[in-house]
Write an enzyme that holds these catalytic residues in place. Structure first.
Site, PDB file in Angstrom:
ATOM      1  N   HIS A  18      -6.143  -3.963   7.688  1.00  0.00           N
ATOM      2  CA  HIS A  18      -6.331  -3.398   6.290  1.00  0.00           C
ATOM      3  C   HIS A  18      -7.811  -3.421   6.229  1.00  0.00           C
ATOM      4  CE1 HIS A  18      -2.639  -5.781   4.870  1.00  0.00           C
ATOM      5  NE2 HIS A  18      -2.563  -4.758   4.646  1.00  0.00           N
ATOM      6  N   LYS A  42       8.748  -7.873  -3.926  1.00  0.00           N
ATOM      7  CA  LYS A  42       8.803  -9.213  -3.186  1.00  0.00           C
ATOM      8  C   LYS A  42       8.063 -10.186  -4.091  1.00  0.00           C
ATOM      9  CE  LYS A  42       6.855  -5.507  -0.346  1.00  0.00           C
ATOM     10  NZ  LYS A  42       5.907  -5.197   0.672  1.00  0.00           N
ATOM     11  N   ARG A  91       1.305   2.984  11.223  1.00  0.00           N
ATOM     12  CA  ARG A  91       1.073   2.158  12.536  1.00  0.00           C
ATOM     13  C   ARG A  91       2.066   2.682  13.501  1.00  0.00           C
ATOM     14  NH1 ARG A  91       1.872  -3.301   9.300  1.00  0.00           N
ATOM     15  NH2 ARG A  91       3.470  -1.986   8.465  1.00  0.00           N
ATOM     16  N   SER A 129       1.364  -7.921   7.516  1.00  0.00           N
ATOM     17  CA  SER A 129       0.981  -8.969   6.655  1.00  0.00           C
ATOM     18  C   SER A 129       2.082  -9.814   6.825  1.00  0.00           C
ATOM     19  CB  SER A 129       0.736  -8.792   4.940  1.00  0.00           C
ATOM     20  OG  SER A 129      -0.402  -7.927   4.946  1.00  0.00           O
TER      21      SER A 129
HETATM   22  O1  PNS Z   1       1.585  -2.975   1.400  1.00  0.00           O
HETATM   23  P1  PNS Z   1       3.110  -2.241   0.831  1.00  0.00           P
HETATM   24  O2  PNS Z   1       3.924  -3.427   0.112  1.00  0.00           O
HETATM   25  O3  PNS Z   1       3.584  -1.493   1.720  1.00  0.00           O
HETATM   26  O4  PNS Z   1       2.364  -1.414  -0.661  1.00  0.00           O
HETATM   27  C1  PNS Z   1       3.451  -0.736  -1.224  1.00  0.00           C
HETATM   28  C2  PNS Z   1       2.712  -0.153  -2.683  1.00  0.00           C
HETATM   29  C3  PNS Z   1       2.156  -1.536  -3.686  1.00  0.00           C
HETATM   30  C4  PNS Z   1       1.614   0.771  -2.334  1.00  0.00           C
HETATM   31  C5  PNS Z   1       4.048   0.683  -3.443  1.00  0.00           C
HETATM   32  O5  PNS Z   1       4.973  -0.280  -3.644  1.00  0.00           O
HETATM   33  C6  PNS Z   1       3.362   0.880  -4.624  1.00  0.00           C
HETATM   34  O6  PNS Z   1       2.538   1.954  -4.805  1.00  0.00           O
HETATM   35  N1  PNS Z   1       3.720   0.263  -5.833  1.00  0.00           N
HETATM   36  C7  PNS Z   1       3.418   0.564  -7.354  1.00  0.00           C
HETATM   37  C8  PNS Z   1       4.692   1.113  -7.887  1.00  0.00           C
HETATM   38  C9  PNS Z   1       4.973   2.552  -7.547  1.00  0.00           C
HETATM   39  O7  PNS Z   1       4.203   3.421  -8.075  1.00  0.00           O
HETATM   40  N2  PNS Z   1       6.151   2.866  -7.122  1.00  0.00           N
HETATM   41  C10 PNS Z   1       6.458   4.159  -6.538  1.00  0.00           C
HETATM   42  C11 PNS Z   1       5.868   4.707  -5.422  1.00  0.00           C
HETATM   43  S1  PNS Z   1       6.917   5.653  -4.781  1.00  0.00           S
END
Ligand code: PNS
Length: 160
Positions: A18, A42, A91, A129
């Site tokens: 990150h 989660k 990645r 993570s």
């Molecule tokens: O680090 P991660 O868990 O891969 O991040 C995922 C994240 C937080 C970026 C994604 O779940 C998100 O944007 N959540 C906010 C809710 C949202 O907008 N969901 C629709 C995205 S298509």
């Protein structure tokens, strides 16, 4: 015009991967909002304030970077901030399908928001993570994978 980018994620916990992406993102934007998602489905290991504090410590002060939390849709949050770019890391091929779907859904919700994928440093491409949490949970050495403050937080969490 100030170009604002958002780097959203769970950051549970933040890793060297990150940190690498945050530094690379600064090449694309004048302001970078590192946005910790509150309402991911989660159950996180660390609370949102803990994750923000770890990010601030790991990245250090930079007037171009802000660390914030957000609830709800990323597309709505980006609109409120006036951000034009979402940064996500890619990645491996395994990341692609989820990232592709998310980018297209965000475009559906906010057509002028562009998702940009950045590739981390080669030696960090295997890092996640969830792997860091698993190694730390069983007492493995994560000192090369996270900032020392994060390693300490993991030690403390799993010592309980
Ligand atoms: O680090 P991660 O868990 O891969 O991040 C995922 C994240 C937080 C970026 C994604 O779940 C998100 O944007 N959540 C906010 C809710 C949202 O907008 N969901 C629709 C995205 S298509």
């Amino acid at each position: 015009m100030t170009r604002i980018a958002i780097y959203p994620g769970s950051f549970d916990p933040p890793t060297r991967g990150h940190e690498d992406l945050i530094r690379r993102s600064l090449l694309l934007a004048d302001r970078l909002i590192v946005a910790v998602a509150v309402n991911v489905s989660k159950q996180p290991l660390f609370g949102v304030e803990e994750r923000l504090a770890m990010l601030r410590t790991a990245v250090g002060p930079d007037p171009r970077i802000e660390f914030v939390s957000f609830e709800g849709l990323l597309a709505d949050f980006a609109r409120r901030l006036g951000a034009s770019v979402v940064v996500r890391g890619l990645r491996a091929v395994s990341d692609f399908e989820y990232e592709f779907q998310m980018a297209l859904m965000n475009r559906q919700l906010h057509p002028s928001l562009e998702t940009v994928f950045l590739v981390p440093a080669l030696d960090l491409t295997y890092l996640s993570s969830s792997l860091v949490r698993e190694v730390a949970r069983f007492g493995g050495d994560v000192s090369a994978l996270v900032h020392p403050a994060v390693a300490e937080a993991l030690r403390a969490r799993f010592a309980k």
